[in-house]
Scaffold this motif. Structure first.
Motif, short mmCIF file in Angstrom:
data_model
loop_
_atom_site.label_atom_id
_atom_site.label_comp_id
_atom_site.label_asym_id
_atom_site.label_seq_id
_atom_site.Cartn_x
_atom_site.Cartn_y
_atom_site.Cartn_z
N CYS A 28 -5.36 -7.54 4.69
CA CYS A 28 -5.14 -8.31 3.38
C CYS A 28 -4.90 -7.34 2.15
N GLU A 84 -2.18 -8.48 -0.55
CA GLU A 84 -2.71 -9.49 -1.43
C GLU A 84 -3.75 -8.71 -2.39
N PHE A 95 -5.33 -14.42 -2.18
CA PHE A 95 -6.00 -13.30 -1.68
C PHE A 95 -7.44 -13.95 -0.58
N CYS A 127 -6.04 -15.33 2.62
CA CYS A 127 -5.94 -14.29 3.57
C CYS A 127 -7.20 -13.77 4.16
#
Length: 86
Positions: A49, A52, A77, A80
């Motif tokens: 991630c 993100e 975010f 994810c």
């Protein structure tokens, strides 16, 4: 394309032959690129991630660290992170 691969293999074999004082190169696989990339899993503790997270931080920086202005980036975010924890 196949003939250029053979030509390359012959050239490498010739350059690394005993005649030139170096060991003979005998590759166990053909000297050409594969059509696919090996599948690999992330190791424990490996980052995920990252994209993100960097988009979220860029949004915060542009909007004076306002969560209200970056609610979409925060949601992406957290989605994810939830996907990676499963």
């Amino acid at each position: 394309m196949a003939s250029s691969g053979n030509l390359l293999q012959e050239k490498v074999a010739r350059l690394l032959s005993r005649r030139h004082g170096k060991p003979v190169l005998r590759p166990r696989l053909p000297l050409e690129l594969a059509d696919r990339v090996a599948n690999r899993k992330l190791k424990l503790g490996e980052a995920s991630c990252i994209t993100e997270m960097s988009l979220l931080m860029a949004c915060w920086k542009e909007n004076a660290f306002s969560d209200a202005a970056c609610s979409d980036a925060v949601k992406v975010f957290y989605d994810c992170v939830a996907r990676e924890q499963v």
